[in-house]
Enzyme design. Structure first.
Site, PDB file in Angstrom:
ATOM      1  N   GLY A  29     -16.226 -91.260 -50.682  1.00 47.63           N
ATOM      2  CA  GLY A  29     -16.232 -91.081 -49.242  1.00 47.63           C
ATOM      3  C   GLY A  29     -16.325 -89.644 -48.751  1.00 47.63           C
ATOM      4  O   GLY A  29     -16.706 -89.407 -47.605  1.00 47.63           O
ATOM      5  N   ASP A  30     -15.977 -88.679 -49.619  1.00 51.13           N
ATOM      6  CA  ASP A  30     -16.032 -87.262 -49.223  1.00 51.13           C
ATOM      7  C   ASP A  30     -16.468 -86.435 -50.432  1.00 51.13           C
ATOM      8  O   ASP A  30     -15.891 -85.405 -50.759  1.00 51.13           O
ATOM      9  CB  ASP A  30     -14.660 -86.804 -48.731  1.00 51.13           C
ATOM     10  N   LEU A  31     -17.523 -86.907 -51.094  1.00 50.82           N
ATOM     11  CA  LEU A  31     -17.882 -86.380 -52.405  1.00 50.82           C
ATOM     12  C   LEU A  31     -18.850 -85.199 -52.303  1.00 50.82           C
ATOM     13  O   LEU A  31     -19.989 -85.268 -52.738  1.00 50.82           O
ATOM     14  CB  LEU A  31     -18.475 -87.496 -53.270  1.00 50.82           C
TER      15      LEU A  31
END
Length: 315
Positions: A216-218
């Protein structure tokens, strides 16, 4: 919140939470601030066994501690849920959750300490990320998550939806645009961006993504490698969505390279329409940066909106 160190009542609470599930009663013998984040205070704590310990294992261990204000304890709750699910998947490594709690005005999250390197087995990273995406699907096929969480410091809405386009429109783009409007986004630009949302089905013709578990926040700052070269992911903002959102963000502030994508695709084929959707997915993060930091992110977001609308209207 800025601290020169961890107050004694906080370290006592942390040690108590660790020792509650340990045979030995660890004592604190070292503390070092860790830089790199802009949301939490972070520390590496060195723990030692008491001098009278008869344990044969190592006499020292390190742990990683995040601190925030007590009112933001929900940050750590959502992060720990995601980390525990990643660890349970056994597909890719991430820090193990040791404990979390609240003391005084503070909340804390205690994690396994993993020395990190920027270089490692990029091919293995691709394979393990692909396996995480391919083998950990939403049980009912819906998109969303068990609760809302955060993308950076911004609340991230994860209401379950049966339709991915609806989820991305309402829970991702629309929420960011509403926040940005409150911060001064002009009515003209707001309406233009809403017009892009109306065009979303064009990007998903003949493509129905699986509801994969995603980090999700890679971005490049949220993965690394341990001393053995094994890939490690951390600081997740996880939910069930299109696996392409992780691939897109890997390209937002860097590029993992052709070897990565070649290895990934052998485990989880990448739909050819990804090359058009990746800018759409990264718009969400640029809008979030505009909300968090302002500045040039505002104009970058609107430039992306213009380009995406132009593309959509060609079809």
């Amino acid at each position: 919140m800025r601290l020169n160190g961890i107050e004694e009542n906080i370290t006592s609470s942390i040690l108590e939470s660790i020792n509650a599930n340990s045979i030995e009663n660890w004592i604190l013998t070292g503390l070092q601030p860790v830089s790199g984040g802009d949301i939490n205070e972070a520390f590496a704590l060195t723990l030692s066994r008491p001098s009278n310990s008869n344990a044969e294992n190592s006499s020292q261990r390190k742990i990683f501690v995040k601190l925030n204000s007590r009112k933001n304890s929900v940050f750590f709750k959502s992060e720990s849920i995601a980390l525990e699910l990643i660890n349970l998947s056994r597909q890719i490594k991430c820090p193990r959750v040791i404990s979390r709690g609240e003391v005084g005005d503070f909340a804390y999250l205690v994690l396994e300490f993993i020395p990190l390197n920027k270089k490692g087995d990029i091919k293995r990273f691709a394979q393990e990320l692909a396996m995480l995406h391919a083998n950990n699907l939403s049980k009912n096929g819906y998109y969303g998550f068990y609760e809302n969480n955060f993308i950076g410091a911004t609340p991230q809405v994860n209401t379950w939806k049966a339709n991915w386009v609806e989820f991305f429109a309402q829970c991702r783009l629309s929420t960011q645009l509403k926040l940005l409007k409150k911060k001064g986004l002009s009515s003209r630009d707001y309406q233009k961006a809403i017009g892009l949302i109306d065009e979303l089905p064009v990007f998903f013709e003949n493509y129905q993504p699986k509801a994969s578990f995603v980090h999700g926040d890679l971005w490049s700052g949220n993965y690394a490698f341990n001393e053995q070269g094994d890939p490690i992911i951390f600081d997740p903002a996880s939910y069930y969505g299109d696996h392409e959102v992780d691939l897109a963000m890997l390209e937002l502030f860097g590029e993992p390279g052709e070897e990565f994508y070649s290895a990934y695709e052998k485990c989880f084929p990448i739909n050819q329409g990804y090359r058009y959707r990746k800018s759409l997915y990264n718009l969400y993060h640029i809008l979030n940066h505009a909300n968090l930091f302002g500045g040039s992110y505002y104009s970058q977001a609107m430039s992306m909106v213009d380009q995406l609308i132009s593309f959509a209207r060609k079809f």
